[in-house]
Design an enzyme around this catalytic site. Structure first.
Site, mmCIF file in Angstrom:
data_model
loop_
_atom_site.group_PDB
_atom_site.id
_atom_site.type_symbol
_atom_site.label_atom_id
_atom_site.label_comp_id
_atom_site.label_asym_id
_atom_site.label_seq_id
_atom_site.Cartn_x
_atom_site.Cartn_y
_atom_site.Cartn_z
ATOM 1 N NE ARG A 102 -16.496 14.546 28.084
ATOM 2 C CZ ARG A 102 -15.344 13.935 28.392
ATOM 3 N NH1 ARG A 102 -15.352 12.755 28.949
ATOM 4 N NH2 ARG A 102 -14.198 14.517 28.127
ATOM 5 C CG HIS A 129 -11.916 16.584 23.891
ATOM 6 N ND1 HIS A 129 -12.361 17.531 24.787
ATOM 7 C CD2 HIS A 129 -11.464 15.542 24.652
ATOM 8 C CE1 HIS A 129 -12.190 17.073 26.020
ATOM 9 N NE2 HIS A 129 -11.646 15.878 25.969
ATOM 10 C CD GLN A 132 -7.040 15.848 25.782
ATOM 11 O OE1 GLN A 132 -7.862 15.491 26.602
ATOM 12 N NE2 GLN A 132 -5.739 15.855 26.041
ATOM 13 C CG ASP A 220 -8.626 9.115 21.613
ATOM 14 O OD1 ASP A 220 -8.659 8.551 22.732
ATOM 15 O OD2 ASP A 220 -9.574 9.787 21.165
ATOM 16 C CB CYS A 260 -6.829 12.680 24.845
ATOM 17 S SG CYS A 260 -7.705 11.260 24.165
ATOM 18 N NE ARG A 288 -8.572 18.655 29.011
ATOM 19 C CZ ARG A 288 -9.557 17.743 29.012
ATOM 20 N NH1 ARG A 288 -9.285 16.460 28.946
ATOM 21 N NH2 ARG A 288 -10.831 18.123 29.038
HETATM 22 N N1 CP Z 1 -9.173 13.272 28.028
HETATM 23 C C1 CP Z 1 -10.385 13.388 28.602
HETATM 24 O O1 CP Z 1 -11.227 14.190 28.206
HETATM 25 O O2 CP Z 1 -10.582 12.553 29.658
HETATM 26 P P1 CP Z 1 -11.988 12.280 30.365
HETATM 27 O O3 CP Z 1 -12.855 11.560 29.352
HETATM 28 O O4 CP Z 1 -11.669 11.397 31.552
HETATM 29 O O5 CP Z 1 -12.593 13.567 30.771
HETATM 30 N N1 NVA Z 2 -12.188 9.788 21.569
HETATM 31 C C1 NVA Z 2 -12.476 9.557 22.969
HETATM 32 C C2 NVA Z 2 -11.875 10.633 23.789
HETATM 33 C C3 NVA Z 2 -12.086 10.517 25.274
HETATM 34 C C4 NVA Z 2 -11.475 11.657 26.039
HETATM 35 C C5 NVA Z 2 -13.977 9.479 23.171
HETATM 36 O O1 NVA Z 2 -14.704 10.286 22.567
HETATM 37 O O2 NVA Z 2 -14.416 8.612 23.918
#
Ligand code: CP
Ligand code: NVA
Length: 307
Positions: A102, A129, A132, A220, A260, A288
Site C-alpha cells: 500500500r 485499488h 477492492q 467513498d 469501500c 476482500r
Molecule cells: N477498503 C480498504 O481498503 O480499507 P482499509 O483502508 O481499512 O484497508
Molecule cells: N480513497 C480512499 C480509500 C481507502 C480504502 C483512500 O485512498 O484513502
C-alpha cells in the site's frame, strides 16, 4: 497474470475465473475445509498508509492458505528513503514469495513489479485499488448480478477506488456513471479506457442524474489518505454529493449501496443509508478476504489446482 497492480492486469475472463476461485475458497472455508496450498509460503505486506480491511484480509488470507505474512511499515523500512524502492523489491525477492504494498505513489508499485522476481500486489495506491474492485464485483457476481444489465453510479471523488471500480465495471460489461464536482473527475486516461472497454460512460456534475435508475450506487470518502490538508476545500466542493436517502430514492428500487470503507459517516454517506437494507458494505468487506485469497493463490501458488 504475474502481478496485480491495476485492473488492467485482468481480463473479463480472468476476473470471472478469480470470482469462481474466490467462491470455492469461501465455500470451502465455511464448510470447514482446511487445506494448506501455500504451506511455508510468505507474503511481505508493506504499508505506507493506515489500513484495517486490507491488512487484516491479506494477513488472515495467507494464514488460511497455510502461509505467513511479514508486516512492514513503510516508515520502518524507509521505503524510498533508507533504501531505494528497487533495492527493497530486489531484497524481498530473495526471501519471500510475494509482496502486497500500500503506497502513496502508484509508480512505487509499478517499480516494484518491474524489478521484483516475485509477484507484487497493489494494496492501494493513489491511482488504483484493484483488490477492492475485485472484491466488489465478486460481491455483485455472487448475488447473481448480470453486469451487462447493470448501471453502476459512482457519486463523489474520482479517486483511486473510483478508477478501479469504473475500469473493472466497464470491463465486465456494466454501464458506468460518475457524478463529481468539477476538478474532481476521474483521470482522463481512465475515462478514455472506460469508454473503450464498456458499453457507456456518463460523467456529470449532477448526482441526481447519475443516480437516476441506477442499480448500484457507490461512494467513498471525500478526503483520501494523504489529502488531509485539502479537507476544507473538499468539504465545500463535495457538499451536495452525499449519498443519502434522497439520492438513493433516485436509483432503482432495491438498488445496492456500496462503499469501500472506512466511511466518514455524515459526510459522503449518511448512517441511514450505510446501515440501511440496501447497503452491502459489510459483504464487500468480508469478500476482500476471499477475493484476495484467490489472487494470492493464483499468483503465489500457480492457480486453481492448488485450491
Ligand atoms: N477498503 C480498504 O481498503 O480499507 P482499509 O483502508 O481499512 O484497508
Ligand atoms: N480513497 C480512499 C480509500 C481507502 C480504502 C483512500 O485512498 O484513502
Amino acid at each position: 497474470m504475474r502481478h496485480f497492480i491495476t485492473t488492467a492486469d485482468l481480463t473479463r475472463e480472468s476476473a470471472l475465473g478469480l470470482f469462481r476461485l474466490a467462491a470455492d475458497l469461501k465455500q470451502g472455508w465455511k464448510a470447514g475445509k482446511r487445506t494448506v496450498p501455500l504451506a511455508a509460503r510468505t507474503l511481505a505486506l508493506i504499508f505506507e498508509k493506515p489500513s484495517l480491511r486490507t491488512r487484516v484480509t491479506f494477513e488472515v488470507g495467507i494464514v488460511q492458505l497455510g502461509g505467513r505474512a511479514v508486516y512492514l511499515q513503510g516508515s520502518e523500512i524507509g521505503l524510498g528513503t533508507r533504501e531505494s524502492v528497487p533495492d527493497v523489491a530486489r531484497n524481498l525477492s530473495r526471501w519471500v514469495d510475494g509482496i502486497a504494498a500500500r503506497v502513496h505513489a502508484h509508480a512505487t508499485v509499478e517499480t516494484m513489479a518491474r524489478v521484483a522476481t516475485i509477484p507484487v500486489i497493489n494494496a492501494l495506491s493513489d491511482f488504483e485499488h484493484p483488490c477492492q474492485a475485485l472484491a466488489d464485483f465478486f460481491t455483485l457476481w455472487e448475488r447473481g448480478v448480470d453486469f451487462t444489465r447493470t448501471t453502476v453510479a459512482w457519486i463523489g471523488d474520482g479517486n483511486n477506488v473510483c478508477h478501479s471500480v469504473i475500469l473493472l465495471g466497464a470491463m465486465l460489461g456494466a454501464k458506468v456513471r460518475v457524478a463529481c464536482p468539477p476538478g474532481f473527475e476521474p483521470d482522463p486516461a481512465v475515462q478514455a479506457e472506460v469508454s473503450r472497454l464498456g458499453p457507456s460512460l456518463l460523467v456529470t456534475e449532477d448526482p441526481r442524474e447519475a443516480a437516476t435508475g441506477a442499480d448500484v450506487l457507490y461512494t467513498d470518502v471525500w478526503i483520501s489518505m494523504g489529502q488531509e490538508a485539502e479537507r476544507e476545500r473538499r468539504l465545500e466542493a463535495f457538499g451536495r454529493y452525499q449519498v443519502n436517502e434522497t439520492i438513493v430514492g433516485f436509483a432503482r428500487p432495491n438498488a445496492l449501496v456500496m462503499h469501500c470503507l472506512p466511511a466518514h459517516r455524515g459526510e459522503e454517506v449518511t448512517d441511514a443509508v450505510l446501515d440501511g437494507p440496501q447497503s452491502i458494505v459489510l459483504d464487500q468487506a468480508e469478500n476482500r478476504l476471499h477475493a484476495q485469497k484467490a489472487v494470492i493463490l493464483q499468483l503465489l501458488g500457480g492457480g486453481a489446482d492448488d485450491a
